[in-house]
Write a protein that holds these residues in place. Structure first.
Motif, PDB file in Angstrom:
ATOM      1  N   GLU A  56     -25.849  48.194  25.259  1.00 38.51           N
ATOM      2  CA  GLU A  56     -27.192  47.723  24.926  1.00 38.51           C
ATOM      3  C   GLU A  56     -27.114  46.931  23.618  1.00 38.51           C
ATOM      4  OE1 GLU A  56     -29.866  48.120  26.860  1.00 38.51           O
ATOM      5  OE2 GLU A  56     -28.575  49.123  28.299  1.00 38.51           O
ATOM      6  N   PRO A  57     -28.046  46.009  23.396  1.00 41.19           N
ATOM      7  CA  PRO A  57     -28.004  45.193  22.166  1.00 41.19           C
ATOM      8  C   PRO A  57     -27.887  46.011  20.878  1.00 41.19           C
ATOM      9  CG  PRO A  57     -29.629  44.307  23.671  1.00 41.19           C
ATOM     10  CD  PRO A  57     -29.149  45.607  24.272  1.00 41.19           C
ATOM     11  N   GLU A  58     -28.523  47.161  20.812  1.00 35.48           N
ATOM     12  CA  GLU A  58     -28.455  47.970  19.590  1.00 35.48           C
ATOM     13  C   GLU A  58     -27.096  48.658  19.421  1.00 35.48           C
ATOM     14  OE1 GLU A  58     -30.483  50.268  22.872  1.00 35.48           O
ATOM     15  OE2 GLU A  58     -30.885  48.352  21.924  1.00 35.48           O
ATOM     16  N   GLN A  59     -26.239  48.614  20.449  1.00 37.04           N
ATOM     17  CA  GLN A  59     -24.888  49.176  20.375  1.00 37.04           C
ATOM     18  C   GLN A  59     -23.829  48.107  20.122  1.00 37.04           C
ATOM     19  OE1 GLN A  59     -25.163  50.984  24.339  1.00 37.04           O
ATOM     20  NE2 GLN A  59     -24.758  52.962  23.360  1.00 37.04           N
ATOM     21  N   ASP A  60     -24.239  46.879  19.861  1.00 34.71           N
ATOM     22  CA  ASP A  60     -23.305  45.782  19.626  1.00 34.71           C
ATOM     23  C   ASP A  60     -22.346  46.151  18.492  1.00 34.71           C
ATOM     24  OD1 ASP A  60     -22.168  43.249  19.939  1.00 34.71           O
ATOM     25  OD2 ASP A  60     -23.496  42.375  18.437  1.00 34.71           O
ATOM     26  N   GLN A  61     -21.074  45.877  18.665  1.00 34.97           N
ATOM     27  CA  GLN A  61     -20.043  46.283  17.711  1.00 34.97           C
ATOM     28  C   GLN A  61     -19.424  45.116  16.933  1.00 34.97           C
ATOM     29  OE1 GLN A  61     -18.863  49.733  17.374  1.00 34.97           O
ATOM     30  NE2 GLN A  61     -20.864  49.973  18.311  1.00 34.97           N
ATOM     31  N   ILE A  62     -19.909  43.900  17.099  1.00 31.37           N
ATOM     32  CA  ILE A  62     -19.250  42.760  16.457  1.00 31.37           C
ATOM     33  C   ILE A  62     -19.280  42.848  14.931  1.00 31.37           C
ATOM     34  CG2 ILE A  62     -21.196  41.158  16.385  1.00 31.37           C
ATOM     35  CD1 ILE A  62     -18.996  39.024  17.332  1.00 31.37           C
ATOM     36  N   ALA A  63     -20.222  43.576  14.359  1.00 28.31           N
ATOM     37  CA  ALA A  63     -20.268  43.730  12.900  1.00 28.31           C
ATOM     38  C   ALA A  63     -18.981  44.364  12.368  1.00 28.31           C
ATOM     39  CB  ALA A  63     -21.486  44.545  12.490  1.00 28.31           C
ATOM     40  N   ARG A  64     -18.265  45.100  13.215  1.00 27.27           N
ATOM     41  CA  ARG A  64     -16.989  45.710  12.804  1.00 27.27           C
ATOM     42  C   ARG A  64     -15.901  44.659  12.589  1.00 27.27           C
ATOM     43  NH1 ARG A  64     -15.793  50.638  16.757  1.00 27.27           N
ATOM     44  NH2 ARG A  64     -13.916  50.697  15.458  1.00 27.27           N
ATOM     45  N   LEU A  65     -16.146  43.428  13.051  1.00 23.51           N
ATOM     46  CA  LEU A  65     -15.154  42.366  12.877  1.00 23.51           C
ATOM     47  C   LEU A  65     -15.391  41.539  11.613  1.00 23.51           C
ATOM     48  CD1 LEU A  65     -14.819  41.039  16.534  1.00 23.51           C
ATOM     49  CD2 LEU A  65     -13.549  42.871  15.391  1.00 23.51           C
ATOM     50  N   THR A  66     -16.511  41.761  10.942  1.00 27.15           N
ATOM     51  CA  THR A  66     -16.792  40.993   9.728  1.00 27.15           C
ATOM     52  C   THR A  66     -15.784  41.370   8.644  1.00 27.15           C
ATOM     53  OG1 THR A  66     -18.425  42.593   8.969  1.00 27.15           O
ATOM     54  CG2 THR A  66     -19.250  40.714  10.242  1.00 27.15           C
ATOM     55  N   ALA A 110      -4.475  17.933  24.579  1.00 29.29           N
ATOM     56  CA  ALA A 110      -4.669  16.803  25.494  1.00 29.29           C
ATOM     57  C   ALA A 110      -3.539  16.675  26.511  1.00 29.29           C
ATOM     58  CB  ALA A 110      -4.821  15.513  24.702  1.00 29.29           C
ATOM     59  N   ALA A 111      -2.339  17.129  26.159  1.00 29.69           N
ATOM     60  CA  ALA A 111      -1.195  17.067  27.059  1.00 29.69           C
ATOM     61  C   ALA A 111      -1.134  18.260  28.007  1.00 29.69           C
ATOM     62  CB  ALA A 111       0.098  16.974  26.248  1.00 29.69           C
ATOM     63  N   GLY A 112      -2.105  19.170  27.922  1.00 33.44           N
ATOM     64  CA  GLY A 112      -2.132  20.338  28.791  1.00 33.44           C
ATOM     65  C   GLY A 112      -1.262  21.484  28.313  1.00 33.44           C
ATOM     66  N   LYS A 113      -0.741  21.400  27.103  1.00 36.34           N
ATOM     67  CA  LYS A 113       0.094  22.464  26.545  1.00 36.34           C
ATOM     68  C   LYS A 113      -0.793  23.532  25.914  1.00 36.34           C
ATOM     69  CE  LYS A 113       4.066  20.078  26.795  1.00 36.34           C
ATOM     70  NZ  LYS A 113       5.209  20.432  27.518  1.00 36.34           N
ATOM     71  N   THR A 114      -0.475  24.782  26.205  1.00 39.57           N
ATOM     72  CA  THR A 114      -1.231  25.889  25.641  1.00 39.57           C
ATOM     73  C   THR A 114      -0.755  26.169  24.224  1.00 39.57           C
ATOM     74  OG1 THR A 114      -1.528  26.880  27.813  1.00 39.57           O
ATOM     75  CG2 THR A 114      -1.842  28.327  25.917  1.00 39.57           C
ATOM     76  N   GLN A 115      -1.710  26.341  23.327  1.00 40.71           N
ATOM     77  CA  GLN A 115      -1.404  26.665  21.943  1.00 40.71           C
ATOM     78  C   GLN A 115      -2.231  27.877  21.534  1.00 40.71           C
ATOM     79  OE1 GLN A 115      -2.134  22.615  20.265  1.00 40.71           O
ATOM     80  NE2 GLN A 115       0.046  22.763  19.757  1.00 40.71           N
ATOM     81  N   PHE A 116      -1.913  28.448  20.369  1.00 34.43           N
ATOM     82  CA  PHE A 116      -2.673  29.611  19.926  1.00 34.43           C
ATOM     83  C   PHE A 116      -2.733  29.672  18.415  1.00 34.43           C
ATOM     84  CE2 PHE A 116       0.316  32.627  18.096  1.00 34.43           C
ATOM     85  CZ  PHE A 116       1.521  32.088  18.473  1.00 34.43           C
ATOM     86  N   GLN A 117      -3.685  30.468  17.960  1.00 32.97           N
ATOM     87  CA  GLN A 117      -3.838  30.751  16.537  1.00 32.97           C
ATOM     88  C   GLN A 117      -4.357  32.176  16.400  1.00 32.97           C
ATOM     89  OE1 GLN A 117      -6.217  27.922  14.324  1.00 32.97           O
ATOM     90  NE2 GLN A 117      -6.433  29.307  12.596  1.00 32.97           N
ATOM     91  N   ARG A 118      -3.902  32.888  15.399  1.00 33.39           N
ATOM     92  CA  ARG A 118      -4.357  34.258  15.111  1.00 33.39           C
ATOM     93  C   ARG A 118      -5.112  34.235  13.790  1.00 33.39           C
ATOM     94  NH1 ARG A 118      -0.373  39.000  16.258  1.00 33.39           N
ATOM     95  NH2 ARG A 118      -2.292  39.803  17.143  1.00 33.39           N
ATOM     96  N   LEU A 119      -6.321  34.804  13.798  1.00 33.48           N
ATOM     97  CA  LEU A 119      -7.134  34.882  12.592  1.00 33.48           C
ATOM     98  C   LEU A 119      -7.479  36.342  12.312  1.00 33.48           C
ATOM     99  CD1 LEU A 119      -9.564  31.966  13.539  1.00 33.48           C
ATOM    100  CD2 LEU A 119      -7.776  31.880  11.813  1.00 33.48           C
ATOM    101  N   PRO A 120      -7.000  36.912  11.193  1.00 31.08           N
ATOM    102  CA  PRO A 120      -7.309  38.307  10.863  1.00 31.08           C
ATOM    103  C   PRO A 120      -8.797  38.507  10.622  1.00 31.08           C
ATOM    104  CG  PRO A 120      -5.553  37.453   9.471  1.00 31.08           C
ATOM    105  CD  PRO A 120      -6.129  36.291  10.211  1.00 31.08           C
ATOM    106  N   VAL A 121      -9.353  39.607  11.150  1.00 32.33           N
ATOM    107  CA  VAL A 121     -10.768  39.939  10.989  1.00 32.33           C
ATOM    108  C   VAL A 121     -10.921  41.453  10.895  1.00 32.33           C
ATOM    109  CG1 VAL A 121     -11.653  37.907  12.212  1.00 32.33           C
ATOM    110  CG2 VAL A 121     -11.182  40.001  13.490  1.00 32.33           C
ATOM    111  N   GLY A 122     -12.110  41.888  10.543  1.00 27.34           N
ATOM    112  CA  GLY A 122     -12.484  43.290  10.641  1.00 27.34           C
ATOM    113  C   GLY A 122     -12.347  44.092   9.370  1.00 27.34           C
ATOM    114  N   HIS A 123     -12.827  45.301   9.476  1.00 26.35           N
ATOM    115  CA  HIS A 123     -12.741  46.259   8.379  1.00 26.35           C
ATOM    116  C   HIS A 123     -12.688  47.679   8.935  1.00 26.35           C
ATOM    117  CE1 HIS A 123     -17.083  45.847   9.142  1.00 26.35           C
ATOM    118  NE2 HIS A 123     -17.137  47.126   8.831  1.00 26.35           N
TER     119      HIS A 123
END
Length: 128
Positions: free
Chosen positions: A87-97, A115-128
């Motif tokens: 439910e909206p009141e159980q949303d947990q995204i605040a734990r990623l701030t 553009a060449a169709g090659k898959t790339q990635f990036q990791r961004l640390p989040v949370g507390h």
């Protein structure tokens, strides 16, 4: 499949504190069109079981078909608890701030196609 080594950041992010939800804003920092942008599901640590336990909550993000150079998108998400949409009141995204001085136990794992169709990635640390 090829990947980048994260020496050049392709994305920045911020959490927007809106009422009643926290939203994720993702920005394409490149001068290229990026396709099929996805953030992998984040499984949250169980805070209720002493000593930890299997993850009972996770956050899924909607994919983005494409992002133009320097475009910003607000990425939709949904929290799931015990295999059911929360439910909206159980949303947990605040734990990623980010909290200054605290370790970041989670990451936004972002993948996309260039553009060449090659898959790339990036990791961004989040949370507390």
């Amino acid at each position: 499949m090829s990947t980048n080594n994260n020496t050049q950041k392709s994305f920045s992010f911020r959490f927007m504190e809106t009422k009643p939800r926290v939203l994720l804003e993702l920005t394409n920092l490149t001068d290229r069109m990026l396709k099929s942008v996805e953030i992998l599901t984040i499984f949250l640590k169980d805070d209720e079981t002493p000593g930890g336990g299997p993850s009972q909550a996770h956050i899924r993000f909607d994919p983005i078909k494409s992002m133009a150079p320097e475009e910003t998108a607000v990425v939709s998400h949904r929290t799931w608890i015990n295999g059911r949409p929360a439910e909206p009141e159980q949303d947990q995204i605040a734990r990623l701030t980010l909290v200054p001085g605290k370790l970041c136990p989670y990451v936004l794992d972002i993948s996309w196609e260039n553009a060449a169709g090659k898959t790339q990635f990036q990791r961004l640390p989040v949370g507390h």
